[in-house]
Design an enzyme around this catalytic site. Structure first.
Site, PDB file in Angstrom:
ATOM      1  N   GLY A  81      -4.229   6.702  -1.051  1.00 40.60           N
ATOM      2  CA  GLY A  81      -2.806   5.573  -0.996  1.00 40.60           C
ATOM      3  C   GLY A  81      -1.569   6.166  -1.524  1.00 40.60           C
ATOM      4  O   GLY A  81      -1.641   7.171  -2.277  1.00 40.60           O
ATOM      5  N   CYS A  82      -0.842   5.303  -1.159  1.00 43.79           N
ATOM      6  CA  CYS A  82       0.729   5.845  -1.936  1.00 43.79           C
ATOM      7  C   CYS A  82       0.805   5.587  -3.440  1.00 43.79           C
ATOM      8  O   CYS A  82       1.276   6.348  -3.900  1.00 43.79           O
ATOM      9  CB  CYS A  82       1.656   4.996  -1.065  1.00 43.79           C
ATOM     10  SG  CYS A  82       1.459   3.087  -1.148  1.00 43.79           S
ATOM     11  N   TYR A  83       0.593   4.276  -3.870  1.00 47.33           N
ATOM     12  CA  TYR A  83       0.374   4.113  -5.231  1.00 47.33           C
ATOM     13  C   TYR A  83      -0.552   5.296  -5.956  1.00 47.33           C
ATOM     14  O   TYR A  83      -0.378   5.653  -7.183  1.00 47.33           O
ATOM     15  CB  TYR A  83      -0.207   2.764  -5.807  1.00 47.33           C
ATOM     16  CG  TYR A  83       1.014   1.681  -5.489  1.00 47.33           C
ATOM     17  CD1 TYR A  83       2.044   1.708  -6.137  1.00 47.33           C
ATOM     18  CD2 TYR A  83       0.618   0.352  -4.855  1.00 47.33           C
ATOM     19  CE1 TYR A  83       3.126   0.749  -6.136  1.00 47.33           C
ATOM     20  CE2 TYR A  83       1.578  -0.581  -4.819  1.00 47.33           C
ATOM     21  CZ  TYR A  83       2.765  -0.425  -5.559  1.00 47.33           C
ATOM     22  OH  TYR A  83       3.724  -1.288  -5.448  1.00 47.33           O
ATOM     23  N   THR A  84      -1.675   5.465  -5.347  1.00 45.96           N
ATOM     24  CA  THR A  84      -2.781   6.298  -5.903  1.00 45.96           C
ATOM     25  C   THR A  84      -2.120   7.674  -6.197  1.00 45.96           C
ATOM     26  O   THR A  84      -2.300   8.391  -7.126  1.00 45.96           O
ATOM     27  CB  THR A  84      -4.016   6.156  -5.245  1.00 45.96           C
ATOM     28  OG1 THR A  84      -3.689   6.391  -3.810  1.00 45.96           O
ATOM     29  CG2 THR A  84      -4.685   4.975  -5.415  1.00 45.96           C
TER      30      THR A  84
END
Length: 358
Positions: free
Chosen positions: A151-154
């Site tokens: 994911g992007c945040y991750t």
């Protein structure tokens, strides 16, 4: 040279469209299938006017079984649960899959079902799926049939913290991640919270203490700490963090500000050395150094991640900051990066371009 035939399921969502845009200029790949449940038989360039004269093919359905017989690789930019509900051994025997959803990112099916509130329909593939963070799992990605695209945040949070955790420079019990994202991270579907009047000139937290990227960050940083099987930290417990996302009134970009208490006698030179040890040769990570504060505008439209840090001697904490484009390095660009590795291509192929500005 024969080009890699790529199909995109979910091609009319933001992430799927970004995959299509990036692959148009990729010298070794071509899109042969723009899959969409909502726009079957409609011209792709009528849905996304920027693709006029570049991708005028008609959208096809989301028949992944038929697509697997035609494609070398399938990108699934679909809601959580979609791929897990249809993936079979037969599909993976036909082609490789890069999944941009969360269906195969977490190894523990109970953790997935607890956070995503849905039943996982194909847990038999969890052990095989490779977490597609190339900077950490490059060699495993090269051998993979199924890659779970992070994911992007991750991606932003894990890579910003990874050297500090890997080298045990911080107390993992004290990690706090305060992250902000542009609105494209919420997808293209119509939602009241994402309407212009709701987002413009506004700034808010959401998913506080409950965001679904939390266990993904914890799991991967747990591996970084050193106990890959149990993900245990001192005290015999799993690594846990505080993660709070916020919505910014911008289209693209993520900024993650990560806080942690430093281990005894850790200096700024030690922190710098750790980042340089792991990232000096990484083509998509720009370590800006001590005192630098990354900005989303300097990575927009690129597959780059900028990292900087400040050591606070008053509190004995480090403030590590990372910035990336959530649609590129946080989604589609990373997916193409993984495809390159899976097919033995140069990792940077089709992705070496500077950020956009202004």
């Amino acid at each position: 040279m024969k080009k890699i035939k790529a199909g995109i399921i979910g091609a009319t969502g933001y992430a799927g469209h970004e995959v299509a845009r990036l692959l148009y200029n990729h010298p070794s790949a071509e899109v042969i299938w723009y899959g969409s449940r909502s726009y079957v038989d409609q011209s792709y360039s009528k849905i996304y006017g920027n693709m006029k004269s570049f991708a005028d093919d008609s959208c096809r359905d989301d028949d992944i079984v038929a697509l697997a017989k035609e494609a070398d690789v399938i990108f699934t930019a679909t809601p959580q649960g979609y791929l897990a509900g249809i993936l079979t051994e037969e599909i993976l025997k036909e082609c490789k899959v890069v999944d941009l959803s969360a269906d195969y990112r977490l190894k523990d099916v109970k953790v997935y079902e607890s956070w995503y509130k849905i039943e996982h329909k194909s847990p038999q593939f969890l052990a095989e799926a490779v977490y597609g963070l190339a900077e950490v799992n490059r060699e495993a990605v090269k051998q993979a049939r199924l890659v779970a695209n992070p994911g992007c945040y991750t991606t932003c949070s894990i890579l910003t913290l990874y050297p500090l955790v890997k080298e045990h420079l911080i107390d993992p019990d004290t990690i706090i991640v305060d992250a902000k994202s542009g609105t494209s991270g919420a997808g293209r579907g119509a939602k009241v919270d994402n309407l212009f009047c709701e987002v413009n000139e506004n700034f808010k937290a959401y998913g506080v203490a409950s965001h679904r990227h939390t266990p993904e960050i914890e799991e991967q940083l747990g591996y970084a700490w050193g106990d890959e099987e149990a993900r245990r930290i001192p005290g015999g417990k799993p690594l846990t963090i505080n993660f709070t996302p916020h919505l910014l009134p911008i289209n693209r970009g993520i900024l993650a500000t990560c806080y942690a208490k430093l281990a005894d006698n850790v200096t700024a030179a030690d922190i710098t050395a750790a980042y340089e040890k792991y990232y000096a040769e990484e083509p998509f990570i720009r370590f800006l150094g001590e005192g630098a504060c990354p900005q989303t505008r300097w990575v927009e439209g690129s597959n780059l991640l900028d990292i900087g840090f400040v050591q606070d001697p008053r509190t004995n904490r480090v403030i590590a900051m990372g910035a990336l484009d959530n649609m590129v390095k946080g989604a589609a660009g990373q997916a193409v990066q993984n495809m390159n590795l899976m097919f033995g291509l140069p990792e940077t192929e089709g992705l070496l371009f500077p950020p956009m500005f202004p």
